[in-house]
Design a protein around this motif. Structure first.
Motif, PDB file in Angstrom:
ATOM      1  N   ARG A 186       1.145   6.023   1.989  1.00  0.00           N
ATOM      2  CA  ARG A 186      -0.002   5.249   1.331  1.00  0.00           C
ATOM      3  C   ARG A 186      -0.118   5.838  -0.196  1.00  0.00           C
ATOM      4  O   ARG A 186      -0.191   6.878  -0.473  1.00  0.00           O
ATOM      5  N   ARG A 193       0.910  -1.068   0.011  1.00  0.00           N
ATOM      6  CA  ARG A 193       0.022   0.055  -0.057  1.00  0.00           C
ATOM      7  C   ARG A 193       0.740   1.299  -0.029  1.00  0.00           C
ATOM      8  O   ARG A 193       0.355   2.225   0.304  1.00  0.00           O
ATOM      9  N   SER A 194       1.912   1.194  -0.428  1.00  0.00           N
ATOM     10  CA  SER A 194       2.993   2.229  -0.345  1.00  0.00           C
ATOM     11  C   SER A 194       3.266   2.814  -1.752  1.00  0.00           C
ATOM     12  O   SER A 194       3.558   2.041  -2.482  1.00  0.00           O
ATOM     13  N   THR A 239       3.864  -0.190   4.477  1.00  0.00           N
ATOM     14  CA  THR A 239       3.205   0.563   5.248  1.00  0.00           C
ATOM     15  C   THR A 239       2.319  -0.216   6.446  1.00  0.00           C
ATOM     16  O   THR A 239       2.499   0.267   7.479  1.00  0.00           O
TER      17      THR A 239
END
Lengths: 406, 341
Positions: free
Chosen positions: B229, B141-142, B173
Motif C-alpha cells: 500500500r 492504494r498501491s 491491493t
C-alpha cells in the motif's frame, strides 16, 4: 449442567422474561447502528472518488469483459515495478536543466550578496530598476550562511533573519521564464496516493529550490487545477454560505507565472471557471491559503477552515514581488525553539517585505524550504514528512544555451 | 460512477457506506445463523452488534487519526468528522473481543469464545466488503504499477491516467485483499462447521479456535498486502531524524498483525501435551523463521523496489509459514483421545 447454566442466567440482570422485548430492541438498535454506518463510514471515498471520476479509472463491466491476455506476457514481462522514481524520466520534466554545481555559493557576509545581485542585473536576469526583497541590513540569524544559486536563468537567495523574535527562513527567487516554475505532484499524477519527501520530489525535477505546497491529497476543499486541467471542483455545501470549492482562497498561477486569487465565497459555476482557466491560461492552482497580502496590502482574517489560523503554528507562505519574481518564507521553530505565529502575524511579516501578493501554504511539519537538495528551514519535530506535492523552481540554462530560452 | 447513492436533505449516503453496512448486516446474519444452529442464543449476537459498532468505528478511526493527524484540524475533529479520511480496519475487527467479554460481564452468560467463533466467518466477510467498498473510491492504494499486460485487468490491477494522458495500471491491493478475505470467510465457515467444538487439551478451551485461526489468517493477509500500500498507517520517528530515514516506514498494521499471530502462538504453546512438545521446535522454527523472513523482506522491499514481486512473494510465504506455525500449535493442542465432540 443445564441447571447450572439456567441458574447463572437467572443471576444476570437481564432476566429471561424480558428477553423477547429486549432482543427485539437490541436488534432494532443494531439496525439503526448499521444505518448510521451506511451514512457516516465511507472510507476514503470523497477525495479519491473525484480523482477516479477525473481519470475514469474504473468501469466494472468493462474490466470484467476485457479480462484477457496470455500468461506468457506475465512470465516474460515484469509484473510489478515501483513508480516512486519513475516520474524522474517523464518527458514533461526533461526540460529542467540540472543545476550547475558552480552556481551554488554560501556567503556569510550579507554585503557580498549585493555583488551577486549586481551580476544578475548585468546578465539581464534582473531589471536595472527591479527591487530586491533581500536587504543586507536585515537582522540575520548568526552563523547561518546565506545560500545562493545563480546562473543566467535563475537567481535564488536563501537567508534566515529574525523578525519580532521569530526566525524567518526566506528564499527570494527570480527566474527568466515562467516555465521554470513547476508544480510537482507525486508521480506527476493527480490523485496518486503515493507520498514522498519534499527533498525527493525536488530531486526528481532537478529543482534548485522547492517548497511544500498545499498537500492537496487528503482534502477535497478548494479548486485544484493541474497542467491546465480542472480536477477538483465540488459544489456540495461546506458550511453556511460556503461550498466546497469556494470555502478557501485558491491561488491560481497562469502561464506567465502571475498570481490570481479565487477568493473565499466567490461564486462561479464549473463552466465559468473552466472558461476563466482557458482565458487566463491558468496552469495550476494551490488550495490552502488564506490570502496574506493582496495588491501590496495585508489581508487579515477572523476565520478560515484550514490551518488553525488563530493559533500559533509554524507557517509557510509564497509571494509574488513582481514579474517572475517571488519570495517563499517560513516561520518555524529553530534549534533555540523560537516562537511561531498566527496567520495575521505571518501576513504582517510578509507585508513588511513589500510583496504584491502573498498566500499561505500548508504549515506545521509540512512547511519546508528545500535548497540544493536539502531542507533549509528548521522543520517541526526535526524531520521531513512525506507530502503529495511541491512547488519548485528549476534552471533552464541548458535550454538557453541551446537557443530555447528567453 | 458517482460515489453518492442517495441524498436525503443534508444526509448523503455513499455507495461505499452502503457496501460496508451490507457487509456488517450479512456478517451478523451469518453469525446469527451459525450461533443459533448450535444452540446459542441469537439475542447475544444482536447484543454484540450493539456493543461493537460504535467502538469499532471509533477504534479504527482513533488509530487512523493518531497516525494521520495532519489530515485533520484536530484530534477530536478527526475522530468525529466522518466526511473524509480513512479507517484502520484491524481496529474494527479487534473490538469484537471486548464486546463479547462485555456481554458475559453484563448481560448473558454466553462464553465469549463461543460467540467469537460464530462471529469469525461473518467478520471475515465484513472485512472483505470494507475492502471491496473501495470500488467507489480509489481502488488501487498501491505503490506498484503492473507492467505485464496479462495482469492489467480487474481484479489484479486498475487503470489510472497520468497527467500526460498515459494509462497506468496499478496493483489493486484492495481487490486482492477482498478476494482473499472472502476466501478466508469460506475457510473459516468450513472450519466452524467441522471443528468448532473439537475437544482441546487443558487449559485450552474447546471454543475460540475458529476465531483465533481466522484472526491469524486475516493477519497473514494484511501483513503482506499492507506492504504494497501507498497510504498505509506508519509510525513516524518525529524525534529521531536518523531513524526516520533509516527505518523508512514501520507499519502499524504489520506490527499489529505480528503481535496478534504471536499471541495466538503463545496461547497454543500453553496447552501442548507431551506429544506437542516434540513439535515445539518445528512450529516455533516455522513461526520464528517466517517472522524473520517477513521482517527482512519488508526492509528489503522498501529499498530494492525493482525486486518487489520477488520480495512480496517471499513475504507471502513467510506469512504463511507463521500461520502454519500457529496451526501446528492448534493441532498439537487438540485432544485426539477425545477427538469427536
Amino acid at each position: 449442567m443445564k441447571q447450572t447454566k439456567q441458574h447463572t442466567e437467572n443471576t444476570h440482570f437481564l432476566k429471561k422474561g424480558t428477553w423477547t422485548a429486549g432482543s427485539s430492541l437490541f436488534a432494532l438498535l443494531g439496525l439503526v447502528l448499521i444505518f448510521w454506518v451506511a451514512v457516516h463510514v465511507h472510507p476514503g471515498t470523497s477525495f479519491l472518488a473525484e480523482a477516479a471520476a477525473q481519470t475514469g479509472q474504473f468501469n466494472l463491466s468493462t474490466e470484467v469483459t476485457s479480462w484477457s491476455g496470455s500468461a506468457e506476457d506475465a512470465i516474460l514481462g515484469r509484473f510489478l515495478e515501483n513508480t516512486a522514481d519513475a516520474s524522474s524520466t517523464r518527458p514533461a520534466l526533461l526540460g529542467a536543466s540540472v543545476p550547475d554545481p558552480s552556481g551554488y555559493r554560501d556567503i556569510y557576509m550579507p554585503a557580498d550578496v549585493l555583488s551577486v545581485i549586481d551580476k544578475a542585473r548585468s546578465s539581464n536576469l534582473l531589471g536595472e530598476e527591479e527591487e530586491m526583497v533581500f536587504s543586507a541590513d536585515s537582522a540575520f540569524l548568526s552563523n547561518v550562511p546565506i545560500r545562493i544559486y545563480r546562473d543566467d536563468t535563475i537567481l535564488v537567495i536563501c537567508w534566515k533573519e529574525i523578525i519580532d523574535g521569530r526566525v524567518c527562513s526566506c528564499s527570494e527567487i527570480k527566474i527568466a521564464d515562467a516555465s521554470q516554475m513547476r508544480r510537482k505532484l507525486s508521480q506527476d499524477q493527480y490523485g496518486s496516493p503515493i507520498k514522498a519527501f519534499a527533498t525527493d520530489l525536488a530531486a526528481q525535477c532537478n529543482a534548485v529550490v522547492a517548497m511544500n505546497a498545499d498537500y492537496y491529497l487528503p482534502r477535497d476543499l478548494g479548486v485544484t487545477v493541474y497542467n491546465g486541467r480542472l480536477y477538483r471542483f465540488n459544489e456540495w455545501t461546506y458550511t453556511g454560505k460556503y461550498r466546497s470549492y469556494n470555502c478557501l482562497d485558491t491561488l491560481l498561477i497562469n502561464s506567465s507565472g502571475d498570481f490570481r486569487f479565487l477568493r473565499m465565497g466567490e461564486e462561479c459555476s464549473r463552466d465559468q471557471l473552466e472558461s476563466l482557466l482557458k482565458q487566463q491560461n491558468i496552469l495550476f492552482s494551490i488550495a490552502f491559503g488564506p490570502v496574506l497580502v493582496e495588491n501590496g496590502k495585508m489581508v487579515s482574517h477572523d476565520w478560515y477552515p484550514l490551518g488553525e489560523i488563530n493559533e500559533r503554528y509554524s507557517r509557510a507562505g509564497f509571494a509574488q514581488c513582481g514579474p517572475l519574481h517571488y519570495l517563499y518564507m517560513t516561520v518555524s521553530h529553530s534549534e533555540e525553539n523560537t516562537p511561531v505565529c498566527t496567520i495575521d502575524e505571518f501576513a504582517a511579516i510578509f507585508a513588511t517585505k513589500n510583496v504584491q501578493y502573498a498566500y499561505a501554504f500548508d504549515g506545521g511539519q509540512t512547511g519546508e524550504l528545500v535548497f540544493a537538495g536539502e531542507a533549509y528551514n528548521h522543520i517541526d519535530f526535526g524531520s521531513e514528512r512525506t507530502v503529495s506535492d511541491i512547488l519548485c523552481f528549476t534552471s533552464s540554462s541548458a535550454a538557453l544555451k541551446g537557443g530555447a530560452g528567453k | 460512477m458517482s460515489s453518492t447513492a442517495a441524498v436525503f436533505g443534508s444526509i448523503r449516503i455513499t455507495w461505499s457506506g452502503l457496501t460496508v453496512a451490507f457487509g456488517i448486516l450479512a456478517g451478523v446474519l451469518l453469525a446469527y445463523s451459525l450461533y443459533t444452529a448450535h444452540s446459542g442464543r441469537g439475542k447475544a449476537i444482536w447484543l454484540v452488534l450493539c456493543f461493537s459498532v460504535i467502538p469499532s468505528v471509533l477504534a479504527s478511526r482513533i488509530v487512523y487519526v493518531v497516525f494521520h493527524g495532519v489530515e485533520y484540524s484536530g484530534f477530536f475533529a478527526g475522530l468525529l468528522d466522518y466526511s473524509d479520511g480513512g479507517f484502520w480496519l484491524p481496529g474494527a475487527v479487534i473490538t469484537l473481543w471486548p464486546a463479547a467479554l462485555l456481554i458475559k460481564k453484563t448481560a448473558l452468560p454466553d462464553e465469549p469464545e463461543e460467540l467469537l467463533d460464530a462471529l469469525a466467518p461473518g467478520t471475515a466477510f465484513f472485512a472483505g466488503m470494507v475492502r471491496l467498498s473501495a470500488v467507489f473510491g480509489n481502488t488501487c492504494r498501491s505503490m506498484y504499477v503492473v507492467s505485464a499486460p496479462a495482469f492489467r485487468h480487474f481484479p489484479v490491477a486498475v487503470k489510472m491516467l497520468s497527467a500526460d494522458g498515459q494509462a497506468v495500471w496499478h496493483f489493486a491491493t484492495f481487490y486482492v485483499s477482498a478476494l482473499l478475505l472472502f476466501a478466508l470467510m469460506i475457510a473459516s465457515l468450513t472450519f466452524y462447521i467441522l471443528h468448532h467444538a473439537d475437544k482441546m487439551k487443558k487449559p485450552c478451551t474447546r471454543h475460540g479456535n475458529v476465531a483465533r485461526l481466522t484472526l491469524v489468517l486475516f493477519c497473514a493477509v494484511e501483513l503482506v498486502l499492507d506492504s504494497t500500500r501507498a497510504d498505509r498507517t506508519v509510525l513516524s520517528f518525529h524525534l529521531l531524524r536518523f531513524l526516520n530515514r533509516q527505518m523508512r516506514e514501520v507499519s502499524i498494521t504489520q506490527i499489529f498483525c505480528t503481535v496478534m499471530m504471536l499471541l495466538c502462538m503463545l496461547y497454543y504453546s500453553k496447552c501442548t501435551g507431551s506429544k506437542g512438545k516434540k513439535r515445539l521446535s518445528v512450529r516455533w522454527l516455522l513461526f520464528g523463521g517466517g517472522f524473520l523472513c517477513a521482517m527482512t523482506t519488508e526492509v528489503l522491499v522498501q529499498r530494492y523496489t525493482e525486486y518487489a514481486l520477488l520480495l512480496t512473494l517471499a513475504q507471502a510465504l513467510s506469512a504463511l509459514a507463521m500461520a502454519a506455525g500457529v496451526f501446528l500449535g492448534y493441532l498439537a493442542c487438540r485432544d485426539r483421545e477425545n477427538y469427536s465432540s
